[in-house]
Design a protein around this motif. Structure first.
Motif, PDB file in Angstrom:
ATOM      1  N   GLU A  13       2.667 -69.598 -32.296  1.00  0.00           N
ATOM      2  CA  GLU A  13       3.493 -69.276 -31.048  1.00  0.00           C
ATOM      3  C   GLU A  13       3.909 -67.414 -31.013  1.00  0.00           C
ATOM      4  N   GLU A  14       4.053 -67.579 -29.868  1.00  0.00           N
ATOM      5  CA  GLU A  14       5.143 -65.982 -29.582  1.00  0.00           C
ATOM      6  C   GLU A  14       5.887 -66.771 -29.170  1.00  0.00           C
ATOM      7  N   TRP A  15       7.707 -66.077 -29.794  1.00  0.00           N
ATOM      8  CA  TRP A  15       8.298 -65.970 -29.203  1.00  0.00           C
ATOM      9  C   TRP A  15       8.916 -64.965 -29.226  1.00  0.00           C
ATOM     10  N   THR A  16       9.929 -64.881 -27.868  1.00  0.00           N
ATOM     11  CA  THR A  16      10.597 -63.142 -26.983  1.00  0.00           C
ATOM     12  C   THR A  16      11.957 -63.908 -27.060  1.00  0.00           C
ATOM     13  N   PHE A  17      12.690 -63.309 -28.176  1.00  0.00           N
ATOM     14  CA  PHE A  17      14.025 -62.774 -28.266  1.00  0.00           C
ATOM     15  C   PHE A  17      14.163 -62.033 -27.428  1.00  0.00           C
ATOM     16  N   VAL A  18      15.034 -62.672 -26.293  1.00  0.00           N
ATOM     17  CA  VAL A  18      15.869 -61.260 -25.116  1.00  0.00           C
ATOM     18  C   VAL A  18      17.949 -61.478 -24.893  1.00  0.00           C
ATOM     19  N   ASN A  19      18.228 -60.442 -25.989  1.00  0.00           N
ATOM     20  CA  ASN A  19      19.281 -60.241 -25.652  1.00  0.00           C
ATOM     21  C   ASN A  19      19.895 -59.716 -24.719  1.00  0.00           C
ATOM     22  N   LEU A  20      20.724 -60.405 -24.318  1.00  0.00           N
ATOM     23  CA  LEU A  20      21.146 -59.608 -22.411  1.00  0.00           C
ATOM     24  C   LEU A  20      22.872 -59.525 -23.064  1.00  0.00           C
ATOM     25  N   ASP A  21      23.012 -59.120 -23.976  1.00  0.00           N
ATOM     26  CA  ASP A  21      24.545 -58.147 -24.131  1.00  0.00           C
ATOM     27  C   ASP A  21      24.539 -57.462 -24.596  1.00  0.00           C
ATOM     28  N   SER A  22      25.211 -56.512 -23.990  1.00  0.00           N
ATOM     29  CA  SER A  22      25.183 -54.849 -24.225  1.00  0.00           C
ATOM     30  C   SER A  22      25.823 -54.258 -25.354  1.00  0.00           C
ATOM     31  N   PHE A  76      13.546 -66.798 -24.899  1.00  0.00           N
ATOM     32  CA  PHE A  76      14.624 -67.298 -25.338  1.00  0.00           C
ATOM     33  C   PHE A  76      15.977 -66.281 -24.640  1.00  0.00           C
ATOM     34  N   THR A  77      16.571 -66.270 -24.353  1.00  0.00           N
ATOM     35  CA  THR A  77      17.823 -65.214 -23.726  1.00  0.00           C
ATOM     36  C   THR A  77      18.863 -66.012 -24.785  1.00  0.00           C
ATOM     37  N   MET A  78      19.566 -64.724 -24.870  1.00  0.00           N
ATOM     38  CA  MET A  78      20.736 -65.297 -25.389  1.00  0.00           C
ATOM     39  C   MET A  78      21.393 -64.557 -25.318  1.00  0.00           C
ATOM     40  N   GLY A  79      22.843 -64.761 -25.407  1.00  0.00           N
ATOM     41  CA  GLY A  79      24.280 -64.024 -24.683  1.00  0.00           C
ATOM     42  C   GLY A  79      25.400 -64.988 -24.782  1.00  0.00           C
ATOM     43  N   ARG A 106       6.613 -57.001 -31.577  1.00  0.00           N
ATOM     44  CA  ARG A 106       7.041 -56.082 -30.219  1.00  0.00           C
ATOM     45  C   ARG A 106       8.321 -56.051 -29.623  1.00  0.00           C
ATOM     46  N   ARG A 107       8.830 -54.549 -29.547  1.00  0.00           N
ATOM     47  CA  ARG A 107      10.477 -54.491 -28.968  1.00  0.00           C
ATOM     48  C   ARG A 107      10.224 -53.783 -27.737  1.00  0.00           C
ATOM     49  N   GLN A 108      11.392 -54.316 -27.133  1.00  0.00           N
ATOM     50  CA  GLN A 108      11.418 -53.673 -25.635  1.00  0.00           C
ATOM     51  C   GLN A 108      12.423 -53.512 -25.118  1.00  0.00           C
ATOM     52  N   PRO A 109      13.484 -53.083 -24.030  1.00  0.00           N
ATOM     53  CA  PRO A 109      14.384 -52.385 -23.593  1.00  0.00           C
ATOM     54  C   PRO A 109      14.017 -53.739 -22.317  1.00  0.00           C
ATOM     55  N   ILE A 110      15.520 -53.844 -21.826  1.00  0.00           N
ATOM     56  CA  ILE A 110      15.399 -55.186 -20.769  1.00  0.00           C
ATOM     57  C   ILE A 110      16.818 -54.037 -20.357  1.00  0.00           C
ATOM     58  N   GLN A 111      16.851 -54.581 -18.668  1.00  0.00           N
ATOM     59  CA  GLN A 111      18.299 -54.174 -18.498  1.00  0.00           C
ATOM     60  C   GLN A 111      18.212 -55.527 -17.527  1.00  0.00           C
ATOM     61  N   VAL A 112      19.777 -56.064 -17.395  1.00  0.00           N
ATOM     62  CA  VAL A 112      19.929 -57.069 -17.121  1.00  0.00           C
ATOM     63  C   VAL A 112      20.044 -57.407 -15.300  1.00  0.00           C
ATOM     64  N   VAL A 151      18.081 -58.667 -33.247  1.00  0.00           N
ATOM     65  CA  VAL A 151      17.415 -58.141 -31.760  1.00  0.00           C
ATOM     66  C   VAL A 151      18.708 -57.250 -31.338  1.00  0.00           C
ATOM     67  N   PHE A 152      18.282 -56.315 -30.947  1.00  0.00           N
ATOM     68  CA  PHE A 152      19.369 -55.165 -30.488  1.00  0.00           C
ATOM     69  C   PHE A 152      20.347 -55.493 -29.281  1.00  0.00           C
ATOM     70  N   PRO A 153      21.417 -54.571 -28.840  1.00  0.00           N
ATOM     71  CA  PRO A 153      22.077 -54.999 -27.128  1.00  0.00           C
ATOM     72  C   PRO A 153      20.322 -54.427 -26.213  1.00  0.00           C
ATOM     73  N   LEU A 154      20.411 -55.193 -25.263  1.00  0.00           N
ATOM     74  CA  LEU A 154      19.414 -54.537 -24.241  1.00  0.00           C
ATOM     75  C   LEU A 154      18.227 -55.272 -24.257  1.00  0.00           C
ATOM     76  N   GLU A 155      17.593 -55.813 -25.286  1.00  0.00           N
ATOM     77  CA  GLU A 155      16.452 -55.971 -26.238  1.00  0.00           C
ATOM     78  C   GLU A 155      15.924 -56.720 -25.914  1.00  0.00           C
ATOM     79  N   ALA A 156      14.450 -56.551 -26.126  1.00  0.00           N
ATOM     80  CA  ALA A 156      13.439 -58.185 -26.800  1.00  0.00           C
ATOM     81  C   ALA A 156      12.473 -57.690 -27.341  1.00  0.00           C
TER      82      ALA A 156
END
Ligand code: C2O
Ligand code: CU
Length: 499
Positions: free
Chosen positions: A394-403, A359-362, A420-426, A454-459
């Protein structure tokens, strides 16, 4: 507006009394939703609010595992002339999803946050009802001891209804937890923290048009602005709820350490000793604070240290939340909660055959309304795309696209553990890539949860446990109420197995 802190005693919401059965067992209740006047601070005139059974926050509902509780919710919202309300007390933005169908009528629908119940009684916005109407829900309480809360969930006006005061605690108890003999009775204190903005005359201020973030200058604790609590020289158990619309809290208690013993959905596996704890909107923690070695007359402040950078909206006027005043009392022996609290609590593992969803969120632009909207996978409320099976994981991943925005994610009905938590880059419009190394859950993430920040730019990946019975549509959403209302809320449809 400046108000002196620590002049009001912390109110303790009373335990709701049933009209049939007994509190803490099988029981039937009536919860009436009324417009009330309540003093939020010594130096303010009474403020117009909405309350359950005449109070804000509402009475604490105490339940026992497997003992069903029936609640009749009565929408009795009336204006100052005693006439059933046909319009809200606050300005309703009719442009966003929901209110446009209802012409500002103050519909309500109470939701038991963290409860496992049949879909009909989940507080799903489809079942919202207007003033003059009531509805009866049954909560089976087929779940472990935990700190739940109830609050309103009407479509497109949840932020307004909760801001008016429609929230309270719901505590489930069980034998296992009772045997641990954590501090109880008057030494077990609920702490419900909600921020509010006030006009000079003490009335509530909230913007007329929808806004993506709203924080108030005043931290209202159990219905009073920055109050104090007299404590004896012994250990206390505090059940703390962040009931703010947007504001995250990072709580610190003077220079002292405290023990975290529980998350949203009950006891942790092990106690955790810390000096600070983060609470995103909707999150609860269960903590033990030992005042036994404190001096008489010592004052200890509970403060909010949440950094401004992560908080959309301005910081409150001050960090102060609550002050503990140590009173003359016989010092009790030092207290530590048991090291192992509940060894049945395990972090759920991922597995290859699990359904995995992302799930991408933004924040997105839109033509209408304020020009922006928050979305999950770019979709809306009526777009059903998740059909999990009863009893599955189920495995649900929330991806925060907002910075800049934190998104505290919540799923109705289920509980989950953080994997798990992991940083992302848009990388483009709605696309991203993972960067750096994944990390496991934070200390504060451990245990059964129904909220995850879910912190900014984090999955953030969680393993969701769907219950082994039931079915129907349940919401999942960001618990920043401004985001939830427009439109960061969708539904999953729990399916029965068909052979
Ligand atoms: Cu506490 Cu759907 O919310
Ligand atoms: Cu959000």
């Amino acid at each position: 507006l400046r108000l002196e802190p620590f002049v009001d005693a912390l109110p303790i919401p009373h335990v709701a009394q049933p009209y049939e059965g007994r509190a803490g067992g099988k029981a039937k209740y009536i919860f009436t939703i009324d417009e009330i006047q309540q003093k939020l601070h010594r130096d303010l005139p009474p403020t117009t609010l909405w309350g359950y059974n005449g109070m804000f926050p509402g009475p604490t509902l105490e339940a026992w595992t497997n003992d069903p509780v029936t609640v009749t919710w009565v929408n009795n919202l009336r204006d100052e002339n005693g006439v059933l309300r046909t319009s809200h007390y606050l300005d309703v933005d009719e442009c966003i999803h929901g209110p446009s169908f209802s012409q500002k009528v103050p519909f309500v629908v109470p939701h038991l946050h963290g409860g496992k119940m049949k879909g009909r009684w989940d507080g799903h916005p489809d079942f919202q009802f207007p003033p003059g109407v009531n509805d009866t829900y049954v909560f089976d309480n087929e779940q472990r001891a935990s700190t739940l809360w109830y609050h309103d969930h009407a479509l497109g006006i949840t932020r307004l209804n909760v801001y008016m005061g429609l929230a309270g605690l719901y505590i489930v108890r069980d034998e296992y937890e009772t045997k641990l003999q954590l501090p109880s009775g008057k030494y077990e204190v609920p702490i419900v923290i909600m921020d509010r903005q006030l006009n000079r005359d003490g009335t509530l201020y909230y913007p007329s048009l929808w806004t993506g973030a709203f924080t108030g200058d005043f931290l209202v604790v159990n219905g009073k602005i920055t109050p104090y609590l007299r404590v004896e020289r012994r250990a206390y158990r505090f059940r703390i709820l962040n009931g703010c619309g947007t504001r995250a809290l990072e709580l610190k208690m003077g220079k002292g350490k405290f023990w975290v013993v529980g998350t949203e959905r009950g006891l942790r596996r092990k106690r955790w000793k810390t000096t600070r704890v983060l609470l995103v909107p909707g999150e609860r923690i269960d903590v033990i604070v030992d005042f036994s070695s404190r001096r008489v007359a010592e004052k200890i402040r509970l403060v909010n240290k949440y950094p401004r950078s992560h908080a959309p909206g301005s910081p409150p006027l001050s960090e102060d939340v609550l002050e503990f005043h140590v009173i003359e009392s016989e010092p009790q022996p030092k207290y530590k909660p048991p090291k192992a609290l509940d060894t049945s609590v395990k972090q759920l593992p991922s597995s290859a055959n699990m359904v995995k969803r992302e799930f991408t969120m933004g924040e997105m632009q839109e033509e209408k309304c304020s020009g922006k909207v928050y979305r999950i996978n770019g979709l809306g409320w009526d777009d059903l795309t998740e059909f999990p099976l009863v009893g599955s994981r189920e495995e649900w991943t929330f991806v925060n696209l907002d910075s800049t925005h934190l998104h505290p994610m919540h799923m109705h009905l289920v509980e989950f553990t953080v994997l798990r938590r992991q940083p992302i880059q848009v990388t483009g419009d709605g696309t991203y890539e993972l960067v750096g190394e994944p990390s496991g859950p934070l200390k504060g993430d451990l245990g059964w949860k129904d909220m995850v920040g879910v912190f900014p730019l984090e999955a953030v990946t969680v393993i969701v446990q769907f219950p082994d019975k039931g079915g129907g549509r349940f919401p999942y959403h960001c618990h920043i109420l401004e985001h939830e209302d427009h439109d960061m809320m969708r539904q999953f449809h729990l399916q029965q197995l068909h052979c």
